[in-house]
Scaffold this motif. Structure first.
Motif, short mmCIF file in Angstrom:
data_model
loop_
_atom_site.label_atom_id
_atom_site.label_comp_id
_atom_site.label_asym_id
_atom_site.label_seq_id
_atom_site.Cartn_x
_atom_site.Cartn_y
_atom_site.Cartn_z
N SER A 608 77.65 -59.18 -17.76
CA SER A 608 77.32 -59.30 -16.34
C SER A 608 78.53 -59.84 -15.56
N GLN A 609 79.35 -60.64 -16.22
CA GLN A 609 80.60 -61.10 -15.58
C GLN A 609 81.53 -59.90 -15.34
N VAL A 610 81.60 -59.02 -16.34
CA VAL A 610 82.45 -57.83 -16.20
C VAL A 610 81.90 -56.92 -15.09
N ARG A 611 80.58 -56.79 -15.06
CA ARG A 611 79.95 -55.94 -14.03
C ARG A 611 80.36 -56.42 -12.64
N LYS A 612 80.32 -57.74 -12.43
CA LYS A 612 80.70 -58.32 -11.12
C LYS A 612 82.15 -57.99 -10.79
N GLN A 613 82.99 -58.10 -11.82
CA GLN A 613 84.42 -57.82 -11.61
C GLN A 613 84.63 -56.34 -11.24
N LEU A 614 83.96 -55.45 -11.95
CA LEU A 614 84.12 -54.02 -11.67
C LEU A 614 83.69 -53.72 -10.24
N HIS A 615 82.60 -54.36 -9.82
CA HIS A 615 82.11 -54.15 -8.46
C HIS A 615 83.15 -54.63 -7.45
N ALA A 616 83.65 -55.86 -7.67
CA ALA A 616 84.61 -56.44 -6.72
C ALA A 616 85.91 -55.63 -6.68
N SER A 617 86.34 -55.15 -7.84
CA SER A 617 87.59 -54.39 -7.87
C SER A 617 87.42 -53.03 -7.20
N ARG A 618 86.31 -52.38 -7.48
CA ARG A 618 86.10 -51.04 -6.91
C ARG A 618 85.87 -51.10 -5.41
N GLY A 621 88.84 -53.95 -3.89
CA GLY A 621 90.20 -53.90 -4.43
C GLY A 621 90.67 -55.20 -5.05
N GLU A 622 89.73 -56.08 -5.40
CA GLU A 622 90.13 -57.38 -5.98
C GLU A 622 90.76 -57.17 -7.36
N SER A 623 91.76 -58.01 -7.66
CA SER A 623 92.39 -57.87 -8.98
C SER A 623 91.52 -58.57 -10.05
N VAL A 624 91.79 -58.20 -11.26
CA VAL A 624 90.98 -58.73 -12.37
C VAL A 624 91.34 -60.20 -12.60
N THR A 636 92.11 -53.79 -16.42
CA THR A 636 93.05 -53.28 -15.41
C THR A 636 93.38 -51.82 -15.71
N ARG A 637 93.64 -51.52 -16.97
CA ARG A 637 93.93 -50.14 -17.35
C ARG A 637 92.75 -49.23 -17.01
N TYR A 638 91.56 -49.70 -17.32
CA TYR A 638 90.35 -48.91 -17.07
C TYR A 638 90.20 -48.63 -15.57
N LEU A 639 90.40 -49.67 -14.76
CA LEU A 639 90.23 -49.51 -13.30
C LEU A 639 91.30 -48.58 -12.73
N GLU A 640 92.53 -48.79 -13.17
CA GLU A 640 93.63 -47.95 -12.65
C GLU A 640 93.43 -46.48 -13.03
N ALA A 641 93.01 -46.28 -14.28
CA ALA A 641 92.89 -44.90 -14.76
C ALA A 641 91.63 -44.20 -14.24
N SER A 642 90.73 -44.97 -13.61
CA SER A 642 89.52 -44.31 -13.07
C SER A 642 89.42 -44.59 -11.58
N ALA A 643 90.58 -44.62 -10.93
CA ALA A 643 90.62 -44.96 -9.50
C ALA A 643 89.93 -43.90 -8.64
N ASP A 644 89.68 -42.72 -9.21
CA ASP A 644 89.01 -41.66 -8.43
C ASP A 644 87.49 -41.83 -8.36
N VAL A 645 86.95 -42.86 -9.00
CA VAL A 645 85.50 -43.12 -8.93
C VAL A 645 85.16 -43.43 -7.48
N PRO A 646 84.09 -42.82 -6.89
CA PRO A 646 83.79 -43.09 -5.48
C PRO A 646 83.49 -44.57 -5.25
#
Ligand SMILES: O=P(O)(O)OC[C@H]1O[C@H](O)[C@H](O)[C@@H](O)[C@@H]1O
Length: 656
Positions: A608-618, A621-624, A636-646
């Motif tokens: 659930s901590q990761v979920r919050k981070q993914l939400h904030a980053s997507r 644009g908050e950094s990890v 960070t790699r996951y977010l950068e490589a899936s930056a096309d997610v709406p």
């Protein structure tokens, strides 16, 4: 105490104080800190004010004695929160501190001196290790055990108060002490006229009220009097659930799929299971289905499980985007203990099927969790036979003496293999494709139940409890991992065979029919494991000497065989209950709580901590932040490589 009586004449408040002391003792056993503190201070006050110094001394030393024992635990019964068992006040140690355990440890040396080849030559021993109940034949002669081992294991069972623990379970005591709950899956398959109490209430009428409701509802869906929003019959069911709300029903469904009676009553209907939160599983489930003819059953004991709830919202969207939001009431029903959350989700409470907190998730297949989807698929009468099968084993388990009690013997032999012979795993090898989901189900029942590191009293275990369960149907497994079982590690095996195939095939030019071909392997493998093949045998067969070590089979590898007359709904119910109770027996002997599962919590909270981070980053644009170096890097790699997610709210369902 005697001093106190001698010192002075006892007044009424002395008697009250004695009563308080005994309550306090009982309270210490129950670990009830608050009440204990109240008693402690009242006795302190009483002793000081009335100069009952001796009395206080007695009380205080008792308190110190009890609370400073770290290993030695006092308890009233295996169920420490039970109020009804105060009569059987006993002192218990960890099972590994007892004489029968130590005796078995010493006995390993004797067993090590024998080989299964020799043990198998003793026909009296072998015939004493065959047991029959209701057409099921258990052969445990290929266990590395003698008659003496069995009698030592029986002593261990007595030391662990196994009979009392089994009775406590059937009597609805709160044996799941860390959650303060009864463990009453046996009530789910009890006949209507049985009385099984939980917290002073007979739960059997409630069980049957839900079963009757399932029968009525599933009949309506099956006969087309309950239709979807567009008036079409609901011929397809997707059951959403995970863990215990998935594996048991999947196992039973898979087992019944090819049973002639069950498959006839399924009559072209489909039942699918959506468990994984992976959208790929959504895609696979809805593939080829039309929402108009699909009923979704959301199965969740808590109705909070992240995976299930997201999958439920996803299929709600699938239905409402195709048929409109008003269609949900006709196309979605639920099974849960949390009916408030079911209603909040938007499912009509009339279309919710209840179960109770005394049903553990992994023991819930006989509740609406399994009975509803299975009745929708096969009809209630088939599922009722499954319940009857489980009931027959419940009665056997509850009443048969240990030496002729299948689940008890299996449980004791597992403890022997794990804790004494040191084999940490068990292979479940059914010789029928219909049982392909038995091992995954038993894996959860066993590993979630007995994968514990502390005793029921919270004392760290000085031995390993639980076992690693895995398996595949024979003969597939033979062409996969049996190599390791024959020549690598020793893994005790459960061979499960069926006398009459669900779907026999006879070909006129074959040596044997297809089921006999399968069963030839069922009979051969246990002997191959037990006897092995010696270098002398290989030499006599003129095997090249450099190959002798490679072709040698050490043997002495334990297994047991269960032969069932057939595999219909009744037998599937029996098999389920045999494993459920076997696993409970193991836990009762090890002295652990087999009915909680705290070990699954930590991962969930970190997710659930990761979920919050993914939400904030997507979204922002908050950094990890807040994770260790490795996780930060991966995220960070996951977010950068899936930056096309709406990043804006969008609804997109799989198109397959
Ligand atoms: O039925 P649910 O409340 O959705 O729970 C589903 C599963 O959740 C967790 O993983 C538990 O460890 C399982 O025992 C349980 O079966």
């Amino acid at each position: 105490m005697i001093e106190i009586y001698k010192c002075r004449r006892l007044l009424w408040y002395d008697h009250v104080m004695f009563a308080l002391v005994w309550h306090t003792i009982i309270d210490i056993f129950k670990n009830n800190g608050l009440i204990h503190a109240i008693f402690f201070f009242s006795i302190l006050f009483y002793s000081i004010s009335l100069h009952r110094h001796l009395f206080f001394y007695f009380y205080f030393s008792l308190f110190i004695n009890l609370s400073t024992h770290t290993r030695l635990q006092f308890h009233i019964s295996p169920n420490r929160s039970s109020s009804s068992s105060s009569s059987s006040l006993q002192m218990a140690t960890l099972i590994s501190d007892t004489a029968p355990w130590k005796d078995l440890k010493a006995h390993v040396g004797e067993i090590d001196k024998t080989h299964l080849r020799d043990l198998m030559a003793d026909t009296d021993r072998c015939s004493s290790m065959m047991l029959e109940f209701d057409g099921i034949l258990l052969d445990y002669s290929r266990q590395r055990a003698t008659v003496d081992t069995l009698s030592k294991l029986k002593k261990l069972a007595e030391e662990a108060r196994l009979k009392q623990k089994i009775d406590n379970m059937f009597n609805g005591e709160h044996i799941n002490s860390t959650e303060n709950r009864s463990v009453l899956h046996v009530a789910l398959r009890a006949s209507k006229n049985t009385t099984i109490n939980s917290d002073g209430k007979n739960v059997v009428p409630d069980v049957w009220q839900v079963l009757d409701k399932i029968k009525e509802f599933s009949d309506k869906v099956r006969n087309g009097s309950w239709v979807g929003a567009t008036g079409k019959a609901l011929t397809n069911v997707i059951a959403i659930g995970i863990g215990g709300s998935f594996l048991g029903p999947l196992f039973v469904h898979t087992a019944l799929q090819t049973d002639p009676e069950a498959s006839k009553s399924a009559g072209g209907r489909q039942l699918r299971f959506l468990a994984n939160v992976d959208p790929v599983d959504v895609a696979r489930n809805i593939s080829g289905l039309n929402p108009e003819t699909t009923l979704v059953v959301v199965v969740s004991k808590t109705f909070t499980t992240a995976e299930t709830m997201l999958n439920a919202r996803t299929l709600r969207e699938w239905i409402s985007s195709a048929l409109g939001p008003q269609a949900v009431s006709k196309h979605m029903v639920a099974v849960s203990t949390n009916l408030k959350l079911v209603e909040k989700f938007g499912i009509d409470p009339n279309n919710a099927f209840a179960f109770w907190d005394w049903v553990g998730g992994r023991y819930s297949v006989c509740s609406a969790v399994g009975v509803l989807p299975l009745s929708l698929q096969y009809g209630f009468s088939v599922v009722e036979k499954f319940l009857e099968g489980a009931r027959s084993i419940d009665q056997h388990f509850h009443s048969a003496p240990f030496e002729s009690n299948i689940p008890v013997l299996l449980g004791l032999l597992s403890v022997w293999n794990v804790s004494f012979l040191g084999y940490p795993a068990r292979a479940i090898l059914p010789y029928t494709q219909a049982l392909e989901k038995l091992a995954p189900h038993i894996q959860q029942v066993s590993m979630e139940s007995n994968g514990k590191g502390v005793s029921i009293d919270g004392v760290r275990l000085p031995f390993e409890a639980g076992e690693i369960d895995f398996g595949e149907p024979g003969t597939n497994g033979q062409h996969s991992f049996y190599q390791l079982i024959h020549q690598g590690r020793v893994i005790p095996c459960d061979f499960i065979g069926i006398v009459k195939s669900q779907q026999p095939v006879y070909l006129k030019d074959e040596v044997v029919n297809n089921h006999d071909e399968l069963m030839s392997n069922f009979f051969a493998q246990p002997d191959a494991l037990a006897y092995g093949k010696t270098p002398e045998q290989l030499q006599s067969e003129n095997v090249a000497s450099h190959l002798v070590p490679h072709k040698t089979f050490t043997g002495n590898r334990p297994s047991l065989s269960l032969l069932l007359p057939s595999l219909d709904a009744y037998r599937v119910g029996q098999l389920l209950a045999i494993y459920e109770h076997r696993i409970a027996v193991e836990g009762f002997i090890w002295g652990i709580n087999s009915f909680d599962q705290w070990g699954v919590e930590l991962g969930k909270s970190l997710a659930s901590q990761v979920r919050k981070q993914l939400h904030a980053s997507r979204k922002k644009g908050e950094s990890v932040e807040g994770f260790n170096f490795s996780t930060t890097k991966l995220l960070t790699r996951y977010l950068e490589a899936s930056a096309d997610v709406p990043s804006e709210p969008t609804t997109l369902l799989p198109k397959i």
